[in-house]
Design a protein around this motif. Structure first.
Motif, PDB file in Angstrom:
ATOM      1  N   MET A   1       0.843  -1.189   0.000  1.00 44.96           N
ATOM      2  CA  MET A   1       0.000   0.000   0.000  1.00 44.96           C
ATOM      3  C   MET A   1       0.880   1.240   0.000  1.00 44.96           C
ATOM      4  N   ILE A   2       0.246   2.394  -0.096  1.00 40.72           N
ATOM      5  CA  ILE A   2       0.964   3.653  -0.064  1.00 40.72           C
ATOM      6  C   ILE A   2       1.118   4.094   1.389  1.00 40.72           C
ATOM      7  N   LEU A   3       2.276   4.631   1.716  1.00 44.50           N
ATOM      8  CA  LEU A   3       2.594   5.002   3.093  1.00 44.50           C
ATOM      9  C   LEU A   3       1.536   5.922   3.695  1.00 44.50           C
ATOM     10  N   SER A   4       0.995   6.822   2.895  1.00 47.35           N
ATOM     11  CA  SER A   4       0.008   7.766   3.425  1.00 47.35           C
ATOM     12  C   SER A   4      -1.218   7.056   3.979  1.00 47.35           C
ATOM     13  N   GLU A   5      -1.566   5.878   3.458  1.00 44.97           N
ATOM     14  CA  GLU A   5      -2.715   5.129   3.978  1.00 44.97           C
ATOM     15  C   GLU A   5      -2.459   4.712   5.420  1.00 44.97           C
ATOM     16  N   LEU A   6      -1.258   4.207   5.667  1.00 43.68           N
ATOM     17  CA  LEU A   6      -0.904   3.791   7.025  1.00 43.68           C
ATOM     18  C   LEU A   6      -0.817   4.995   7.953  1.00 43.68           C
ATOM     19  N   TYR A  22       6.632  19.586  23.084  1.00 45.44           N
ATOM     20  CA  TYR A  22       8.060  19.305  22.919  1.00 45.44           C
ATOM     21  C   TYR A  22       8.321  18.113  22.005  1.00 45.44           C
ATOM     22  N   ASP A  23       7.269  17.420  21.595  1.00 44.21           N
ATOM     23  CA  ASP A  23       7.420  16.133  20.917  1.00 44.21           C
ATOM     24  C   ASP A  23       7.673  16.307  19.421  1.00 44.21           C
ATOM     25  N   ASN A  24       7.984  15.184  18.756  1.00 46.91           N
ATOM     26  CA  ASN A  24       8.241  15.197  17.317  1.00 46.91           C
ATOM     27  C   ASN A  24       7.665  13.950  16.658  1.00 46.91           C
ATOM     28  N   SER A  25       6.399  13.664  16.972  1.00 44.59           N
ATOM     29  CA  SER A  25       5.747  12.502  16.355  1.00 44.59           C
ATOM     30  C   SER A  25       5.427  12.779  14.894  1.00 44.59           C
ATOM     31  N   GLY A  26       5.215  11.716  14.147  1.00 44.65           N
ATOM     32  CA  GLY A  26       4.866  11.835  12.737  1.00 44.65           C
ATOM     33  C   GLY A  26       5.900  11.185  11.834  1.00 44.65           C
ATOM     34  N   LEU A  27       5.794  11.473  10.553  1.00 46.51           N
ATOM     35  CA  LEU A  27       6.719  10.906   9.575  1.00 46.51           C
ATOM     36  C   LEU A  27       8.041  11.662   9.632  1.00 46.51           C
ATOM     37  N   ILE A  28       9.093  10.983  10.071  1.00 49.56           N
ATOM     38  CA  ILE A  28      10.399  11.613  10.271  1.00 49.56           C
ATOM     39  C   ILE A  28      11.296  11.435   9.058  1.00 49.56           C
ATOM     40  N   VAL A  29      11.261  10.259   8.461  1.00 51.93           N
ATOM     41  CA  VAL A  29      12.033   9.981   7.249  1.00 51.93           C
ATOM     42  C   VAL A  29      11.090   9.334   6.234  1.00 51.93           C
ATOM     43  N   GLY A  30      11.145   9.791   4.988  1.00 49.10           N
ATOM     44  CA  GLY A  30      10.344   9.163   3.947  1.00 49.10           C
ATOM     45  C   GLY A  30       9.336  10.119   3.326  1.00 49.10           C
ATOM     46  N   THR A  31       8.699   9.667   2.272  1.00 49.26           N
ATOM     47  CA  THR A  31       7.686  10.449   1.567  1.00 49.26           C
ATOM     48  C   THR A  31       6.343   9.734   1.635  1.00 49.26           C
ATOM     49  N   TYR A  32       5.281  10.512   1.674  1.00 44.48           N
ATOM     50  CA  TYR A  32       3.947   9.952   1.867  1.00 44.48           C
ATOM     51  C   TYR A  32       3.491   9.078   0.699  1.00 44.48           C
ATOM     52  N   ASN A  33       4.039   9.299  -0.478  1.00 48.77           N
ATOM     53  CA  ASN A  33       3.613   8.507  -1.647  1.00 48.77           C
ATOM     54  C   ASN A  33       4.461   7.256  -1.854  1.00 48.77           C
ATOM     55  N   LYS A  34       5.320   6.943  -0.878  1.00 45.42           N
ATOM     56  CA  LYS A  34       6.172   5.759  -0.964  1.00 45.42           C
ATOM     57  C   LYS A  34       5.324   4.489  -0.866  1.00 45.42           C
ATOM     58  N   GLU A  35       5.639   3.507  -1.688  1.00 47.82           N
ATOM     59  CA  GLU A  35       4.961   2.216  -1.597  1.00 47.82           C
ATOM     60  C   GLU A  35       5.635   1.372  -0.512  1.00 47.82           C
ATOM     61  N   ILE A  36       4.822   0.778   0.355  1.00 46.49           N
ATOM     62  CA  ILE A  36       5.359  -0.061   1.441  1.00 46.49           C
ATOM     63  C   ILE A  36       4.716  -1.440   1.385  1.00 46.49           C
ATOM     64  N   LYS A  37       5.536  -2.451   1.632  1.00 50.11           N
ATOM     65  CA  LYS A  37       5.050  -3.835   1.612  1.00 50.11           C
ATOM     66  C   LYS A  37       5.211  -4.528   2.961  1.00 50.11           C
ATOM     67  N   SER A  38       6.128  -4.018   3.792  1.00 48.59           N
ATOM     68  CA  SER A  38       6.332  -4.633   5.096  1.00 48.59           C
ATOM     69  C   SER A  38       6.870  -3.603   6.077  1.00 48.59           C
ATOM     70  N   GLY A  39       6.580  -3.831   7.369  1.00 44.47           N
ATOM     71  CA  GLY A  39       6.995  -2.874   8.381  1.00 44.47           C
ATOM     72  C   GLY A  39       7.565  -3.547   9.613  1.00 44.47           C
TER      73      GLY A  39
END
Length: 365
Positions: A1-6, A22-39
């Protein structure tokens, strides 16, 4: 799926608006349109975890703690933080952190600790304020139900365990349509009287943009009359820590033994025993010392948390049993929680827990 879905799903479960300043949650490395198959899920994103992701072919690491907490001015590999980021980029591995926003939701980190300790009747220990707003909108009576449905669908109207809550009053609205308008009712240049309803709904701040769009789309008027108010009410579904009750009153040493076993800890540091039975228990994953006054005020007999300093144990003052289980130990089950959350929505996504123990603290026993 596309990373943005997750990402969109995770941020629906724990909105970024709920993280601490003070926090820094969220996508730190990568692009939202990246295809991902495993985590790969981990509590911390270390060099060994990135290496494991590379070796196992994972496209994304979902960690609780953000690897980038402070600003990075250079990427030259002089620190483990820089090396982690550089290695992840080199191997096209995304890094996503879900930290204090997952701490602060009712079904998050602290609920998992409470479940491990078999606590019941649980609630947020310190609910957040500054998160709730009220929308007041005026709509023709004939269209009021359609508008309410749209507002509820967009995330408004929840109060505690109740949903689709609103307050509605009938009245008479007037307006005169000017040149170039196309009024839904009435005629250009003439004052019109319309039976309207004033619809009032409460909503959490993070859904405001979606809510206003939904309101405009469902409203028949060209110009929608509405007001937004910031509320002082506490949001009891979001906040720090959790408090609940054990199944029966326990002797202090029996309680400590249960904590040690159920949280799988080697060592517990605790304040002086008071000879009091333990039944009402407050918990907070990670460094929760700031919650001690609230735990005492809420009648907690014990407080399970981590990262207590020497002098802070004196603050118990015989009123409560401070139970420091260790930072990693208090949050280790967050990995299980994330696995459950992701697999519930994406059962076919190949996601698994890391085999790396990222606890930087060791014990000589």
């Amino acid at each position: 799926m596309i990373l943005s879905e997750l990402v969109n799903y995770l941020e629906k479960q724990a909105p970024l608006a709920y993280q601490e300043g003070y926090d820094n949650s969220g996508l730190i490395v990568g692009t939202y349109n990246k295809e991902i198959k495993s985590g790969l899920i981990s509590l911390d994103c270390t060099e060994d975890v990135v290496h494991e992701a590379v070796e196992s072919g994972c496209d994304i690491i979902i960690s609780h703690h953000p690897i980038v907490f402070k600003g990075l001015k250079k990427l030259n590999g002089n620190s483990y933080v820089e090396r982690v980021v550089m290695k992840a980029i080199k191997h096209d591995i995304a890094i996503y952190a879900i930290h204090t926003n997952l701490d602060n939701v009712n079904h998050g980190v602290n609920r998992k600790i409470a479940d491990k300790l078999k606590l019941s009747n649980c609630s947020i220990l310190l609910p957040k304020d500054d998160l709730l707003y009220k929308l007041v909108v005026f709509v023709p009576k004939s269209d009021a139900e359609t508008l309410r449905d749209a507002l509820f669908q967009a995330g408004a109207g929840a109060i505690g365990n109740y949903s689709e809550c609103s307050f509605n009053t009938e009245g008479l609205g007037t307006f005169k349509a000017g040149d170039g308008t196309n009024p839904y009712v009435g005629n250009v240049g003439e004052r019109h009287h319309e039976k309207e309803e004033k619809v009032e709904v409460i909503y959490p701040k993070h859904v405001e943009k979606k809510l206003v769009v939904a309101m405009h789309e469902a409203h028949p008027y060209e110009e929608v009359a509405y007001d937004i108010y910031k509320l002082q009410n506490k949001y009891h579904q979001v906040g720090s820590g959790m408090i609940g009750q054990t199944q029966e009153a326990l002797e202090e040493l029996d309680f400590l033994a249960i904590v040690k076993e159920n949280l799988n800890v080697q060592v517990i540091r605790h304040s002086n025993l008071n000879g009091k039975k333990i039944q009402r228990v407050a918990v907070c994953g990670g460094a929760g010392g700031f919650l001690l006054p609230h735990a005492i005020r809420m009648g907690a007999d014990a407080f399970v948390t981590a990262d207590y300093k020497y002098h802070e144990f004196f603050d118990a003052e015989g009123k409560i049993l401070i139970t420091d289980v260790g930072h990693f130990e208090s949050e280790q089950f967050t990995q299980e929680l994330l696995l459950e959350i992701i697999q519930k929505k994406f059962p076919n996504f190949a996601v698994r827990l890391t085999g790396v123990n990222t606890n930087p603290i060791n014990y000589y026993i």
